[in-house]
Design a protein around this motif. Structure first.
Motif, PDB file in Angstrom:
ATOM      1  N   MET A   1       0.998  -0.704  -0.120  1.00  0.00           N
ATOM      2  CA  MET A   1       0.154  -0.270  -0.174  1.00  0.00           C
ATOM      3  C   MET A   1       0.977   1.338   0.305  1.00  0.00           C
ATOM      4  O   MET A   1       1.785   1.233   0.940  1.00  0.00           O
ATOM      5  N   THR A   2       0.362   2.280   0.005  1.00  0.00           N
ATOM      6  CA  THR A   2       1.069   3.580  -1.069  1.00  0.00           C
ATOM      7  C   THR A   2       0.699   4.573  -0.257  1.00  0.00           C
ATOM      8  O   THR A   2      -0.320   4.744   0.136  1.00  0.00           O
ATOM      9  N   ASP A   3       1.899   4.929   0.900  1.00  0.00           N
ATOM     10  CA  ASP A   3       1.104   5.608   2.268  1.00  0.00           C
ATOM     11  C   ASP A   3       0.993   6.971   1.064  1.00  0.00           C
ATOM     12  O   ASP A   3       1.423   7.249   0.808  1.00  0.00           O
ATOM     13  N   SER A   4       0.982   8.694   2.615  1.00  0.00           N
ATOM     14  CA  SER A   4       0.028   9.803   1.416  1.00  0.00           C
ATOM     15  C   SER A   4       2.179  10.503   1.461  1.00  0.00           C
ATOM     16  O   SER A   4       2.046  11.155   0.768  1.00  0.00           O
ATOM     17  N   ALA A   5       3.124  10.486   1.860  1.00  0.00           N
ATOM     18  CA  ALA A   5       4.314  10.406   2.113  1.00  0.00           C
ATOM     19  C   ALA A   5       4.916   9.875   1.011  1.00  0.00           C
ATOM     20  O   ALA A   5       5.775  10.470   0.209  1.00  0.00           O
ATOM     21  N   SER A   6       4.531   8.766   0.254  1.00  0.00           N
ATOM     22  CA  SER A   6       5.861   8.517  -0.440  1.00  0.00           C
ATOM     23  C   SER A   6       4.575   9.217  -2.121  1.00  0.00           C
ATOM     24  O   SER A   6       5.003   8.975  -2.971  1.00  0.00           O
ATOM     25  N   THR A  10       6.414  11.418  -5.412  1.00  0.00           N
ATOM     26  CA  THR A  10       6.539  10.787  -6.661  1.00  0.00           C
ATOM     27  C   THR A  10       7.144  11.740  -7.671  1.00  0.00           C
ATOM     28  O   THR A  10       6.737  13.018  -7.944  1.00  0.00           O
ATOM     29  N   PRO A  11       7.631  10.853  -8.372  1.00  0.00           N
ATOM     30  CA  PRO A  11       8.629  11.644  -9.943  1.00  0.00           C
ATOM     31  C   PRO A  11       7.883  12.997 -10.657  1.00  0.00           C
ATOM     32  O   PRO A  11       6.554  12.233 -10.606  1.00  0.00           O
ATOM     33  N   ALA A  12       8.471  13.597 -11.075  1.00  0.00           N
ATOM     34  CA  ALA A  12       7.527  15.151 -11.679  1.00  0.00           C
ATOM     35  C   ALA A  12       7.298  14.291 -12.989  1.00  0.00           C
ATOM     36  O   ALA A  12       6.264  14.984 -13.508  1.00  0.00           O
ATOM     37  N   SER A  13       7.583  13.380 -14.116  1.00  0.00           N
ATOM     38  CA  SER A  13       7.628  12.316 -14.521  1.00  0.00           C
ATOM     39  C   SER A  13       5.721  11.850 -14.543  1.00  0.00           C
ATOM     40  O   SER A  13       5.278  11.318 -15.948  1.00  0.00           O
ATOM     41  N   GLN A  14       5.180  11.427 -13.179  1.00  0.00           N
ATOM     42  CA  GLN A  14       4.073  10.793 -13.172  1.00  0.00           C
ATOM     43  C   GLN A  14       2.876  11.959 -13.969  1.00  0.00           C
ATOM     44  O   GLN A  14       2.649  12.964 -13.335  1.00  0.00           O
ATOM     45  N   PRO A  15       1.800  11.230 -14.027  1.00  0.00           N
ATOM     46  CA  PRO A  15       0.808  12.442 -14.941  1.00  0.00           C
ATOM     47  C   PRO A  15      -0.204  13.290 -13.345  1.00  0.00           C
ATOM     48  O   PRO A  15      -0.134  11.856 -12.359  1.00  0.00           O
ATOM     49  N   LEU A  16      -0.869  13.910 -12.523  1.00  0.00           N
ATOM     50  CA  LEU A  16      -1.582  14.200 -12.104  1.00  0.00           C
ATOM     51  C   LEU A  16      -2.778  14.317 -12.292  1.00  0.00           C
ATOM     52  O   LEU A  16      -3.034  13.548 -12.970  1.00  0.00           O
ATOM     53  N   MET A  17      -3.896  13.763 -11.132  1.00  0.00           N
ATOM     54  CA  MET A  17      -4.891  13.229 -10.510  1.00  0.00           C
ATOM     55  C   MET A  17      -4.558  14.433  -9.360  1.00  0.00           C
ATOM     56  O   MET A  17      -4.837  14.260  -8.479  1.00  0.00           O
ATOM     57  N   ALA A  18      -6.446  13.836 -10.089  1.00  0.00           N
ATOM     58  CA  ALA A  18      -7.146  15.031  -8.821  1.00  0.00           C
ATOM     59  C   ALA A  18      -7.723  14.611  -8.216  1.00  0.00           C
ATOM     60  O   ALA A  18      -8.461  13.145  -8.391  1.00  0.00           O
ATOM     61  N   ARG A  27       0.644  13.452  -7.894  1.00  0.00           N
ATOM     62  CA  ARG A  27       0.758  12.625  -9.156  1.00  0.00           C
ATOM     63  C   ARG A  27       0.830  10.988  -8.304  1.00  0.00           C
ATOM     64  O   ARG A  27       1.426  11.111  -7.084  1.00  0.00           O
ATOM     65  N   ILE A  28       0.601   9.568  -9.037  1.00  0.00           N
ATOM     66  CA  ILE A  28       1.009   8.249  -8.972  1.00  0.00           C
ATOM     67  C   ILE A  28       1.679   7.614  -9.041  1.00  0.00           C
ATOM     68  O   ILE A  28       2.392   7.346 -10.245  1.00  0.00           O
ATOM     69  N   PRO A  29       2.376   7.297  -8.188  1.00  0.00           N
ATOM     70  CA  PRO A  29       3.929   6.444  -8.766  1.00  0.00           C
ATOM     71  C   PRO A  29       3.356   5.021  -8.548  1.00  0.00           C
ATOM     72  O   PRO A  29       1.703   4.667  -9.142  1.00  0.00           O
ATOM     73  N   PRO A  30       4.230   3.993  -9.251  1.00  0.00           N
ATOM     74  CA  PRO A  30       4.006   3.630  -9.989  1.00  0.00           C
ATOM     75  C   PRO A  30       3.938   1.912  -9.020  1.00  0.00           C
ATOM     76  O   PRO A  30       4.690   2.297  -7.930  1.00  0.00           O
ATOM     77  N   LEU A  31       2.516   1.735  -9.766  1.00  0.00           N
ATOM     78  CA  LEU A  31       1.853   0.674  -7.780  1.00  0.00           C
ATOM     79  C   LEU A  31       2.135  -0.948  -8.193  1.00  0.00           C
ATOM     80  O   LEU A  31       2.392  -1.475  -9.599  1.00  0.00           O
ATOM     81  N   PRO A  32       2.955  -1.310  -6.752  1.00  0.00           N
ATOM     82  CA  PRO A  32       3.253  -2.902  -6.743  1.00  0.00           C
ATOM     83  C   PRO A  32       1.735  -3.660  -7.345  1.00  0.00           C
ATOM     84  O   PRO A  32       0.441  -3.207  -6.866  1.00  0.00           O
ATOM     85  N   ILE A  33       1.997  -4.839  -7.624  1.00  0.00           N
ATOM     86  CA  ILE A  33       0.645  -5.624  -7.668  1.00  0.00           C
ATOM     87  C   ILE A  33       0.153  -5.738  -6.026  1.00  0.00           C
ATOM     88  O   ILE A  33       0.296  -6.197  -5.157  1.00  0.00           O
ATOM     89  N   GLY A  34      -1.082  -5.838  -5.807  1.00  0.00           N
ATOM     90  CA  GLY A  34      -2.160  -5.452  -4.713  1.00  0.00           C
ATOM     91  C   GLY A  34      -2.125  -4.231  -4.407  1.00  0.00           C
ATOM     92  O   GLY A  34      -2.481  -4.105  -2.984  1.00  0.00           O
ATOM     93  N   GLY A  35      -1.330  -3.404  -4.922  1.00  0.00           N
ATOM     94  CA  GLY A  35      -0.741  -1.767  -3.852  1.00  0.00           C
ATOM     95  C   GLY A  35      -2.029  -0.813  -4.272  1.00  0.00           C
ATOM     96  O   GLY A  35      -2.984  -0.638  -5.325  1.00  0.00           O
ATOM     97  N   LYS A  36      -1.894   0.226  -3.491  1.00  0.00           N
ATOM     98  CA  LYS A  36      -2.904   1.280  -3.052  1.00  0.00           C
ATOM     99  C   LYS A  36      -2.156   2.754  -3.081  1.00  0.00           C
ATOM    100  O   LYS A  36      -1.092   2.420  -2.621  1.00  0.00           O
ATOM    101  N   ALA A  37      -2.478   3.707  -3.776  1.00  0.00           N
ATOM    102  CA  ALA A  37      -2.667   5.283  -3.677  1.00  0.00           C
ATOM    103  C   ALA A  37      -3.470   6.086  -2.927  1.00  0.00           C
ATOM    104  O   ALA A  37      -4.903   6.043  -3.860  1.00  0.00           O
ATOM    105  N   LEU A  38      -3.085   6.430  -2.401  1.00  0.00           N
ATOM    106  CA  LEU A  38      -3.684   7.095  -0.701  1.00  0.00           C
ATOM    107  C   LEU A  38      -3.510   8.956  -1.389  1.00  0.00           C
ATOM    108  O   LEU A  38      -2.453   9.315  -1.270  1.00  0.00           O
ATOM    109  N   CYS A  39      -4.822   9.773  -1.120  1.00  0.00           N
ATOM    110  CA  CYS A  39      -4.324  11.120  -0.878  1.00  0.00           C
ATOM    111  C   CYS A  39      -3.457  11.477  -0.130  1.00  0.00           C
ATOM    112  O   CYS A  39      -3.962  10.932   1.304  1.00  0.00           O
ATOM    113  N   ALA A  40      -2.645  12.481  -0.780  1.00  0.00           N
ATOM    114  CA  ALA A  40      -1.949  12.668   1.326  1.00  0.00           C
ATOM    115  C   ALA A  40      -2.414  13.570   1.386  1.00  0.00           C
ATOM    116  O   ALA A  40      -2.591  13.617   3.255  1.00  0.00           O
ATOM    117  N   ARG A  41      -3.492  14.593   1.292  1.00  0.00           N
ATOM    118  CA  ARG A  41      -4.473  14.874   2.612  1.00  0.00           C
ATOM    119  C   ARG A  41      -5.679  14.356   3.031  1.00  0.00           C
ATOM    120  O   ARG A  41      -5.704  14.625   4.022  1.00  0.00           O
TER     121      ARG A  41
END
Length: 234
Positions: A1-6, A10-18, A27-41
């Motif tokens: 699972m991707t926490d808000s800090a990670s 995320t590198p600037a090459s990744q697209p922005l998501m609202a 920016r959403i980082p490359p996710l591992p299989i079974g991983g999640k990206a959470l909002c930093a706020r």
């Protein structure tokens, strides 16, 4: 699972998501299989990478296609009153509306109940079967075009709205006649669950990143060049 800090690192090459909850751009980082990206706020789930992005959506799409056929070839409801019995399907109901002069309502029922769901399921099956057969290799550019059209058709597959409307009508008609829900009615209710389930289990990003868009651009450029040469020759 991707926490808000990670997520913030995320590198600037990744697209922005609202974020859909707080509108924070990130920016959403490359996710591992079974991983999640959470909002930093606010911690809202922005993206997830399922363990098998093709198997479950493909199984659900095949099931939905079979149920769709059942819903359109079997009677949806049957009415009995004063010794008479009548039944109809979705297509039959649309045709009756057209015959009675309600052409706009008939067109809406036909499009949202038959045409849009049929296109959505056929296009989704084409995308998923092609992606599965190629085993995560580079996909032809037409797969991306088909996926785009299928995503356009999905919001118009309004079986949940149709099911609610039919239930309201049945409650009112039940005071005047005996109502017998047919197999098509149950199939339509099942489709109201299957269509959203397909979209919940399907991650379009897994397909987008495999599409070979450059091949399509090269083919288009070659076609334009050939047409220009042919025109110049004349």
């Amino acid at each position: 699972m991707t926490d808000s800090a990670s997520t913030c690192r995320t590198p600037a090459s990744q697209p922005l998501m609202a974020c859909q909850e707080c509108d924070l751009l990130q920016r959403i980082p490359p996710l591992p299989i079974g991983g999640k990206a959470l909002c930093a706020r606010c911690g809202y789930s922005l993206a997830a990478r399922p363990t098998d992005p093709l198997q479950i959506p493909l199984a659900l799409s095949l099931t939905a296609a079979i149920v769709f056929v059942v819903a359109n070839v079997t009677p949806m409801i049957g009415l009995s009153a004063v010794g008479r019995h009548a039944s109809t399907t979705i297509v039959g109901g649309a045709w009756q509306l057209w015959h009675e002069g309600e052409k706009i309502a008939a067109a809406i029922v036909m499009f949202c109940g038959v045409i849009a769901p049929a296109f959505f399921m056929v296009l989704m099956l084409a995308v998923l079967i092609t992606a599965r057969r190629l085993q995560r290799a580079r996909l032809p550019h037409w797969v991306g075009e088909i996926l785009r059209w299928s995503l356009h058709m999905q919001p118009w597959s309004m079986y949940d709205v149709m099911s609610l409307g039919v239930l309201v009508a049945l409650i009112k008609i039940a005071q005047l006649a005996s109502v017998d829900p047919g197999i098509g009615m149950y199939a339509m209710g099942l489709l109201a669950v299957l269509v959203p389930a397909i979209m919940v289990s399907f991650d379009a990003r897994e397909i987008w990143k495999l599409v070979d868009w450059e091949t399509g651009k090269e083919a288009s450029t070659q076609a334009v060049d050939q047409a220009s040469l042919a025109g110049g020759g004349r």
